[in-house]
Design a protein around this motif. Structure first.
Motif, mmCIF file in Angstrom:
data_model
loop_
_atom_site.group_PDB
_atom_site.id
_atom_site.type_symbol
_atom_site.label_atom_id
_atom_site.label_comp_id
_atom_site.label_asym_id
_atom_site.label_seq_id
_atom_site.Cartn_x
_atom_site.Cartn_y
_atom_site.Cartn_z
ATOM 1 N N THR A 60 0.835 -1.200 0.000
ATOM 2 C CA THR A 60 0.000 0.000 0.000
ATOM 3 C C THR A 60 0.873 1.254 0.000
ATOM 4 O O THR A 60 0.594 2.224 -0.714
ATOM 5 N N GLY A 61 1.954 1.188 0.783
ATOM 6 C CA GLY A 61 2.915 2.294 0.773
ATOM 7 C C GLY A 61 3.482 2.501 -0.621
ATOM 8 O O GLY A 61 3.640 3.643 -1.090
ATOM 9 N N ILE B 235 2.016 1.873 -3.450
ATOM 10 C CA ILE B 235 1.001 2.531 -4.292
ATOM 11 C C ILE B 235 1.091 4.042 -4.114
ATOM 12 O O ILE B 235 1.105 4.802 -5.078
ATOM 13 N N VAL B 236 1.163 4.443 -2.838
ATOM 14 C CA VAL B 236 1.177 5.870 -2.522
ATOM 15 C C VAL B 236 2.392 6.545 -3.159
ATOM 16 O O VAL B 236 2.282 7.603 -3.793
ATOM 17 N N ILE C 55 0.623 12.176 -2.832
ATOM 18 C CA ILE C 55 0.577 12.526 -1.413
ATOM 19 C C ILE C 55 1.401 13.780 -1.146
ATOM 20 O O ILE C 55 2.489 13.969 -1.719
ATOM 21 N N THR C 56 0.877 14.663 -0.302
ATOM 22 C CA THR C 56 1.600 15.889 0.046
ATOM 23 C C THR C 56 2.580 15.600 1.179
ATOM 24 O O THR C 56 2.485 14.563 1.844
ATOM 25 N N THR D 74 2.713 17.202 3.966
ATOM 26 C CA THR D 74 1.891 17.182 5.172
ATOM 27 C C THR D 74 1.214 15.817 5.319
ATOM 28 O O THR D 74 1.130 15.267 6.424
ATOM 29 N N GLY D 75 0.760 15.283 4.186
ATOM 30 C CA GLY D 75 0.124 13.965 4.190
ATOM 31 C C GLY D 75 1.039 12.918 4.799
ATOM 32 O O GLY D 75 0.631 12.131 5.659
ATOM 33 N N VAL E 15 1.424 13.568 8.594
ATOM 34 C CA VAL E 15 0.213 13.181 9.292
ATOM 35 C C VAL E 15 0.119 11.653 9.383
ATOM 36 O O VAL E 15 -0.142 11.088 10.452
ATOM 37 N N LEU E 16 0.386 11.003 8.260
ATOM 38 C CA LEU E 16 0.282 9.538 8.204
ATOM 39 C C LEU E 16 1.259 8.884 9.175
ATOM 40 O O LEU E 16 0.888 8.034 9.996
ATOM 41 N N ALA F 266 2.895 10.210 11.661
ATOM 42 C CA ALA F 266 2.608 10.559 13.067
ATOM 43 C C ALA F 266 1.474 9.678 13.596
ATOM 44 O O ALA F 266 1.555 9.134 14.701
ATOM 45 N N GLY F 267 0.434 9.537 12.781
ATOM 46 C CA GLY F 267 -0.698 8.704 13.196
ATOM 47 C C GLY F 267 -0.256 7.276 13.453
ATOM 48 O O GLY F 267 -0.587 6.677 14.497
ATOM 49 N N ILE F 268 0.526 6.723 12.532
ATOM 50 C CA ILE F 268 0.990 5.347 12.700
ATOM 51 C C ILE F 268 1.865 5.232 13.948
ATOM 52 O O ILE F 268 1.745 4.282 14.732
ATOM 53 N N ARG G 55 -14.273 9.951 4.921
ATOM 54 C CA ARG G 55 -13.330 10.695 4.099
ATOM 55 C C ARG G 55 -13.681 10.530 2.606
ATOM 56 O O ARG G 55 -13.688 11.495 1.836
ATOM 57 N N ILE H 185 -12.915 1.772 -1.200
ATOM 58 C CA ILE H 185 -11.667 2.182 -1.857
ATOM 59 C C ILE H 185 -11.181 1.116 -2.841
ATOM 60 O O ILE H 185 -10.047 1.174 -3.306
#
Lengths: 468, 112
Positions: free
Chosen positions: A51-52, A54-55, A61-62, A64-65, A68-69, A71-73, A113, A237
């Motif tokens: 999945t990473g 793909i991104v 992805i920005t 900031t994205g 955020v990602l 940090a969340g993980i 989302r 998705i």
């Protein structure tokens, strides 16, 4: 995503899904179960890395994205690691509920989302799955939070009901579905908000009326819900990995829900309506009283146990509540050292979640081959010298075999078939069903009135001093 | 991929799930539920994908929450499952750690 890259990603997802299935398959035996968990972890890492990829490949992805990602993980992993390492085994049902809550919550967030970016040009087929994702995810989130609170004792374990509760629930369901329909017909964020709010409240009002003893069913059901929510997020998705994994969990939760409900002889609907289980504090009626009940002192009980050829221990939730797993294991070890054949009879709803008692005894170093399931152990009671019942009540009540009682038809452990029965119990208080246990009045039964932990320690000490 | 394909995958996976899970013995039901819990942590993949498309404050907040929730789910789930399974032993003596041949897959316990 295009061509070869996409194919490779899909193949990795397929491999990951295969790992999940193989991992679950290896759990059919305690000897291979650990390997199963490792296989499952390997699949998960592959799926997350894919999945990473793909991104990165898409490159949309920005910065900031990313922040955020990650940090969340980071925050989530830290919390997960800490709780998983420190949780007590008795608190496992709460932890599973919390993981259900966050899993369902994450699935709902994916749907929210997605919906909020779709705008007004939405295909109905897409938004139906989005709607289901948001609704099931939200219900699971709030329901699991309440379930965890009840299990932890923060929220009363007694069923909370009020007149007209059922009508309120039906209204909430109607509001959820009504605004859900509106949300598809003419997309609006306000309608989404109403749906989320109604679904969250519905989750709360669904779990509040359910009593403590019914928690094994509720947790299993919420587990099935989470799986379904994750599968729906996969529809939203278009991610095969999520769909397969979600379906597997949905199936697992579904099976366990059915098994638990059967073991309590109650329909799932009956449990969800609630108001049955009266909670943990089953009124401790004072003192050793009651007609035809004989009590026994620690020394006499110890002699019976020490000179028995075969002993079956019947642990119930009271044992776990008193944290007496280690004491029971110590007594069993001592008896085994004297050549007594000791095993444990585990009723499916002996703990607060499916299989909970087995984990608690495994923690006390009880070898798993000694833990016998109900169907396996029931024929053995007739050949048993002493059945030692600790903190189990309704699941040993022979009244279940007759029609017309609160527990009629419930599968029970045939404890009354043993040659002699010793029950360790604090008082003559009732179990969750709120009826007298006819086992206690059986002439073969002796009541040892004590707290499970202290009582077991006394028994062990007596065995040691009397027969060395 | 069409909705129908997704649906076919979903239903077939349900059947596989029923088949595999009905063979798990009752003694492992708690670790099973915890393992299933970890598996639905794959929603982390969903969280990653929504983070990838986020470009507004709301989007970032949703992505952060989803990532944190899902990561807690997946990491915590696997760690605690491992912790539980480690406790299941045949005997405390390590000599008998070598389990006798397991007739994997065929050992019944089929229910429901």
């Amino acid at each position: 995503m295009s061509g070869t890259f996409n194919d490779v990603i899909q193949i990795i997802y397929l491999a990951a899904a295969s790992c999940f299935i193989l991992g679950l398959h290896l759990m059919n035996n305690p000897a291979t179960a650990r390997r199963g968990n490792q296989v499952s972890i390997a699949g998960m890492i592959a799926a997350i890395l894919a999945t990473g990829a793909i991104v990165i490949h898409d490159g949309l992805i920005t910065t900031t994205g990313w922040i955020v990602l990650l940090a969340g993980i980071g925050v989530g992993s830290g919390l997960g690691l800490y709780t998983a390492r420190t949780v007590k085994m008795t608190a496992m049902p709460q932890l599973v509920s919390v993981f259900n809550a966050v899993g369902g919550g994450a699935a709902a967030l994916v749907g929210i989302r997605d919906y909020s970016t779709l705008g007004s040009h939405v295909a109905a087929a897409t938004s139906v799955t989005t709607l289901l994702d948001v609704i099931i995810g939200s219900v699971t989130f709030s329901g699991s939070v309440i379930a965890a609170g009840k299990l932890q004792g923060i929220i009363t374990t007694a069923p909370v009901t009020f007149p007209g509760a059922r009508i309120v629930n039906m209204l909430l369901a109607a509001v959820t579905l009504g605004f859900g329909g509106y949300m598809i017909a003419s997309p609006s964020l306000a309608a989404l908000g109403v749906v989320i709010a109604a679904a969250l409240v519905f989750g709360v009002s669904m779990v509040m009326p359910i009593g403590g003893a019914d928690m094994p069913v509720v947790i299993s059901l919420l587990n099935a819900f989470t799986g379904t929510a994750v599968a729906m997020a996969g529809f939203v998705i278009h991610n095969t990995g999520l769909i397969i994994a979600g379906a597997l969990v949905g199936a697992s939760g579904g099976i366990l829900t059915k098994l638990m409900a059967d073991a309590m002889n109650r329909s799932i609907g009956n449990i969800m309506i609630g108001g049955f289980g009266s909670g943990d504090t089953a009124a401790a009626i004072a003192g050793p009283a009651g007609a035809g009940v004989q009590s026994i002192a620690a020394d006499d009980a110890a002699i019976q146990l020490a000179y028995a050829a075969k002993v079956i221990i019947v642990p119930g939730y009271g044992l776990a509540a008193a944290q007496a797993q280690h004491e029971v294991a110590a007594l069993a070890d001592l008896l085994e050292a004297r050549g007594v054949d000791v095993s444990y009879a585990i009723h499916p709803v002996a703990g607060r979640m499916p299989g909970h008692m087995n984990v608690l005894l495994a923690e006390a170093n009880v070898p798993y081959p000694l833990l016998k399931e109900m169907d396996e152990v029931n024929p053995e009671f007739a050949r048993t010298d002493v059945a030692l019942v600790i903190g189990a009540n309704d699941v040993t009540n022979p009244a279940a075999r007759r029609p017309g009682t609160a527990i009629s038809g419930m599968p029970i452990l045939d404890v009354d078939q043993a040659k002699s029965i010793i029950v360790i119990k604090r008082s003559m208080g009732h179990g969750y069903a709120g009826i007298d246990n006819e086992l206690y009045a059986n002439p073969k039964t002796s009541m040892f009135f004590a707290d499970a932990k202290k009582g077991l320690a006394e028994l062990t000490a007596s065995v040691k001093t009397l027969v060395g | 991929m069409t909705l129908l394909t997704d649906f076919i995958i979903f239903v077939l996976s349900l059947w596989v799930g029923f088949e595999v899970i009905s063979k798990v013995p009752a003694t492992l039901h708690t670790p099973l539920m915890s393992a299933a819990n970890s598996i639905h942590g794959i929603v982390l993949a969903g969280a990653i994908l929504i983070a990838a498309s986020a470009n507004s404050l709301i989007g970032y907040i949703l992505a952060f929450l989803a990532a944190a929730f899902a990561a807690m789910n997946v990491v915590g789930g696997y760690v605690v499952t491992g912790r539980m399974l480690k406790m299941f032993k045949r005997r405390t003596v390590p000599a008998s750690a070598q389990a006798p041949a397991v007739n994997a897959g065929q050992n019944g316990g089929k229910s429901a």
